[in-house]
Enzyme design. Sequence first.
Site, PDB file in Angstrom:
ATOM      1  CB  SER A   1      -0.926  -0.064   1.337  1.00 27.56           C
ATOM      2  OG  SER A   1      -1.736   0.991   1.143  1.00 27.56           O
TER       3      SER A   1
ATOM      4  CD  GLU B   1      -2.523  -2.213  -4.227  1.00 28.37           C
ATOM      5  OE1 GLU B   1      -3.819  -2.134  -4.174  1.00 28.37           O
ATOM      6  OE2 GLU B   1      -1.770  -1.858  -3.383  1.00 28.37           O
TER       7      GLU B   1
ATOM      8  CG  HIS C   1      -5.317  -2.202  -0.358  1.00 25.73           C
ATOM      9  ND1 HIS C   1      -4.486  -1.894  -1.208  1.00 25.73           N
ATOM     10  CD2 HIS C   1      -5.209  -1.370   0.851  1.00 25.73           C
ATOM     11  CE1 HIS C   1      -3.766  -0.900  -0.877  1.00 25.73           C
ATOM     12  NE2 HIS C   1      -4.010  -0.615   0.530  1.00 25.73           N
TER      13      HIS C   1
END
Length: 327
Positions: free
Chosen positions: A116, A233, A303
């Site tokens: 992330s 992502e 995620h």
Amino acid sequence: MQKLIPSPLQSGDEIRIIAPSTGIKIIRADCRQIAKQRFEAMGLKVSFGQNTIDDNFDMLGSSEIEKRASDINDAFKDKNIKAIFTIIGGFNSNQVLPFLDYDLIKNNPKIICGFSDITALLNGIYAQTGLIGFYGPHYSSIGMLKGCEYTIDYLQQILFSRSANIVPSNEWSDDLWFLDQEKREFIKNDGWWIINDGIAKGELAGGNLSTYILLQGTPYRPQFSKDTILMIEECNYSLADDKEFLRQLQSIAQRTDFSNIKALLIGRFQKNSGISREKLEFILKNIPQLKGLPIIANIDFGHTTPIATLPIGGNCEVTSQQIKVNW
């Protein structure tokens, strides 16, 4: 770029937990304890950075830049530490990049793992030093009581054995597991979405799309090598809508070194992202630079859970049946 290869993990090694983004206070006690027990079951010793404490939690849920950077530098300096794990992601790990001692990191290469917002940290270090980083679970991710087996399996394969053949998980989740470890919702995995079939080899690059874009125009953005496999992502928090995803990916596709991209890997979107397979295919067809590239989506990274660990700067071979990675 000359790559720096850290040593793989071995039983008895010590790992250091740091908070370069959101503070540790956000992580519940049960999650911390489960993660500690899981790492100890792998034969690893767990220690925490000096500033990775509950008190370091300001109005934005983080702490002073210098404290966060200090924990990173100290972890690389400490000869007893063999790997560094981030406690969780957040929004501001890019702030620490000018405060890191890159000569120290070059002279003490070691594993660093997270995902992330940690995209900025992994790529910034790679751009400055050539050190391969690992896009994989946070320390807190290993504190998931149920549905963590796939995540742990690939973490061990990559960090201990230096290679893995990635295949789809049997099921996945996108629930608020950290609020209730017992009440979980698992969804049968329908497998990868083969958007464009093909075979490719190259060096892995990328991470969280909106965080990766923050590095453009800075000295912390790695150049795409001659043969690169791009992995991206996105999470619901950063993904305002499908149009946002399109324009961010288009921005990367317009980079002068995008011609070195040989394949595109896309992590699974969260349930509320609004991006179905049909919508994704439409978006990708509207980015001219992607024409003819092998593209696989709905892969286990990002995620949702579980997630595989992927080496940024490592080697990757892509087919429609499997993704092989090593470093």
